[in-house]
Design a protein around this motif. Structure first.
Motif, PDB file in Angstrom:
ATOM      1  N   GLU A 169      13.303  79.999  18.118  1.00  2.91           N
ATOM      2  CA  GLU A 169      14.271  81.056  17.880  1.00  2.91           C
ATOM      3  C   GLU A 169      14.775  81.593  19.223  1.00  2.91           C
ATOM      4  O   GLU A 169      14.003  82.044  20.059  1.00  2.91           O
ATOM      5  N   VAL A 170      16.083  81.562  19.448  1.00  6.29           N
ATOM      6  CA  VAL A 170      16.689  82.036  20.681  1.00  6.29           C
ATOM      7  C   VAL A 170      17.386  83.361  20.380  1.00  6.29           C
ATOM      8  O   VAL A 170      18.108  83.496  19.391  1.00  6.29           O
ATOM      9  N   TYR A 171      17.154  84.329  21.246  1.00  7.87           N
ATOM     10  CA  TYR A 171      17.748  85.653  21.060  1.00  7.87           C
ATOM     11  C   TYR A 171      19.241  85.599  21.367  1.00  7.87           C
ATOM     12  O   TYR A 171      19.658  85.170  22.428  1.00  7.87           O
ATOM     13  N   LYS A 172      20.034  86.066  20.423  1.00  6.00           N
ATOM     14  CA  LYS A 172      21.487  86.117  20.605  1.00  6.00           C
ATOM     15  C   LYS A 172      21.985  87.421  20.021  1.00  6.00           C
ATOM     16  O   LYS A 172      21.579  87.811  18.933  1.00  6.00           O
ATOM     17  N   GLU A 173      22.861  88.082  20.781  1.00  4.74           N
ATOM     18  CA  GLU A 173      23.481  89.301  20.290  1.00  4.74           C
ATOM     19  C   GLU A 173      24.854  89.418  20.940  1.00  4.74           C
ATOM     20  O   GLU A 173      24.999  89.218  22.144  1.00  4.74           O
ATOM     21  N   ASP A 174      25.842  89.770  20.154  1.00  2.93           N
ATOM     22  CA  ASP A 174      27.199  89.901  20.656  1.00  2.93           C
ATOM     23  C   ASP A 174      27.414  91.346  21.096  1.00  2.93           C
ATOM     24  O   ASP A 174      27.420  92.261  20.274  1.00  2.93           O
ATOM     25  N   LEU A 175      27.559  91.563  22.392  1.00  2.00           N
ATOM     26  CA  LEU A 175      27.757  92.902  22.949  1.00  2.00           C
ATOM     27  C   LEU A 175      29.193  93.123  23.417  1.00  2.00           C
ATOM     28  O   LEU A 175      29.467  94.034  24.183  1.00  2.00           O
ATOM     29  N   ALA A 176      30.107  92.334  22.942  1.00  2.00           N
ATOM     30  CA  ALA A 176      31.497  92.423  23.379  1.00  2.00           C
ATOM     31  C   ALA A 176      32.116  93.765  23.021  1.00  2.00           C
ATOM     32  O   ALA A 176      32.986  94.268  23.736  1.00  2.00           O
ATOM     33  N   PHE A 177      31.661  94.386  21.940  1.00  3.99           N
ATOM     34  CA  PHE A 177      32.246  95.659  21.538  1.00  3.99           C
ATOM     35  C   PHE A 177      31.879  96.787  22.500  1.00  3.99           C
ATOM     36  O   PHE A 177      32.523  97.819  22.525  1.00  3.99           O
ATOM     37  N   LEU A 178      30.869  96.597  23.333  1.00  2.00           N
ATOM     38  CA  LEU A 178      30.488  97.612  24.314  1.00  2.00           C
ATOM     39  C   LEU A 178      31.283  97.522  25.610  1.00  2.00           C
ATOM     40  O   LEU A 178      31.325  98.478  26.375  1.00  2.00           O
TER      41      LEU A 178
END
Length: 167
Positions: A29-38
């Protein structure tokens, strides 16, 4: 014999305490999170041909620009400073005592030395104090203090709140 058991027991407790613990992790499991909105988005304005006479201050900045925020903070600081009527400063106390005539004489001598000192008599029961000059800068106050020290050997340079009147 008993001490050997205690020593061996302590060593075992120490070794168990030093045992490294492992945290089970899942390598699949690879950690992925989209922070583009910040992320801030800057809208680039398309500028028309700059006029030769247009001043630099007339350029509009995007909303939320650091310069506009700093300018608003500076305006708040300026308005707060103008609301304050007193600042920390220094004055020179040239006389303190119970005799009103001696206080008046000290005030007149200070006035004859330098009329800009504006010496004033203050009465704090039961003594009179003559204070001359109001300075925000300690260095400037010290220069005048050294001149007055010749005439008034018991003079003191004391910190005091100074009233500030804005024009």
């Amino acid at each position: 014999m008993h001490t050997h058991r205690v020593v061996i027991g302590l060593l075992l407790i120490g070794l168990i305490g030093c045992k490294t613990s492992t945290v089970p992790t899942s390598s699949e499991e690879v950690y992925k999170e989209d922070l583009a909105f910040l992320r801030p988005s800057f809208v680039e304005e398309i500028a028309e041909e700059p006029e030769a006479e247009a001043p630099m201050a007339s350029t509009t900045l995007p909303s939320g620009h650091l310069k506009t925020e700093l300018d608003s903070v500076n305006q708040l600081i300026i308005s707060n400073n103008r609301a304050q009527r007193y600042v920390d400063g220094y004055t020179i106390q040239i006389y303190t005592g119970n005799d009103r005539e001696a206080a008046t004489e000290a005030m007149n001598r200070a006035m004859s030395i330098d009329p800009q000192l504006d010496p004033q008599i203050q009465y704090y029961q039961p003594s009179y104090k003559v204070k001359a000059g109001q300075y925000i800068n300690r260095l400037e106050a010290h220069e005048v203090f050294e001149r007055l020290k010749v005439e008034f050997p018991l003079a003191l340079l004391i910190p005091e709140r100074i009233r500030v009147d804005y024009d």
